[in-house]
Design an enzyme around this catalytic site. Structure first.
Site, PDB file in Angstrom:
ATOM      1  N   PRO A   2      28.322  25.089 -12.423  1.00  0.00           N
ATOM      2  CG  PRO A   2      28.402  23.385 -10.913  1.00  0.00           C
ATOM      3  CD  PRO A   2      28.894  24.086 -12.326  1.00  0.00           C
ATOM      4  CE  LYS A  33      26.800  19.661 -13.364  1.00  0.00           C
ATOM      5  NZ  LYS A  33      26.594  19.675 -14.893  1.00  0.00           N
TER       6      LYS A  33
END
Length: 118
Positions: A2, A33
């Site tokens: 990300p 994540k």
């Protein structure tokens, strides 16, 4: 992997210490994540206009592989990011906007290749 970019008209001295690290941890939690894969940029003191007003505001751009590709995903992410941003920046939700961009593995370069091959 990300990528989170926060642009705000708030001056740096009005931002809480460690905001980038806070956004990193929040992004990891919200998107599911590992924090080690999250990339955060914070830019402050920018001349900005949101909804026709130059009052203090912020814009968050969230880009990632596989977790920001649907309206349902982004609706849930949006609520959680707004909770973090309103608390950290002291802005009302009407002074914040979030843009989500889904990425493909071949669009991110790392270690002299792209994520497709890692």
């Amino acid at each position: 992997m990300p990528f989170v970019e926060l642009d705000t008209s708030l001056p740096a001295e009005r931002l809480p210490p460690g905001l980038a690290q806070t956004l990193c941890a929040a992004t990891a939690d919200i998107l599911g994540k590992p924090a080690e894969r999250v990339n955060v940029t914070v830019r402050s003191g920018l001349p900005m206009v949101l909804s026709g007003s130059a009052e203090p505001c912020a814009q968050l751009v969230v880009s990632s592989i596989g977790v920001v590709g649907t309206a349902e995903q982004n609706k849930a992410h949006s609520a959680r990011f707004f909770d973090v941003l309103t608390a950290q920046l002291g802005l009302g939700p009407e002074r914040i906007v979030i843009r989500f961009y889904p990425l493909e593995p071949w669009q991110i370069g790392k270690n002299r290749t792209v994520m497709t091959f890692l």
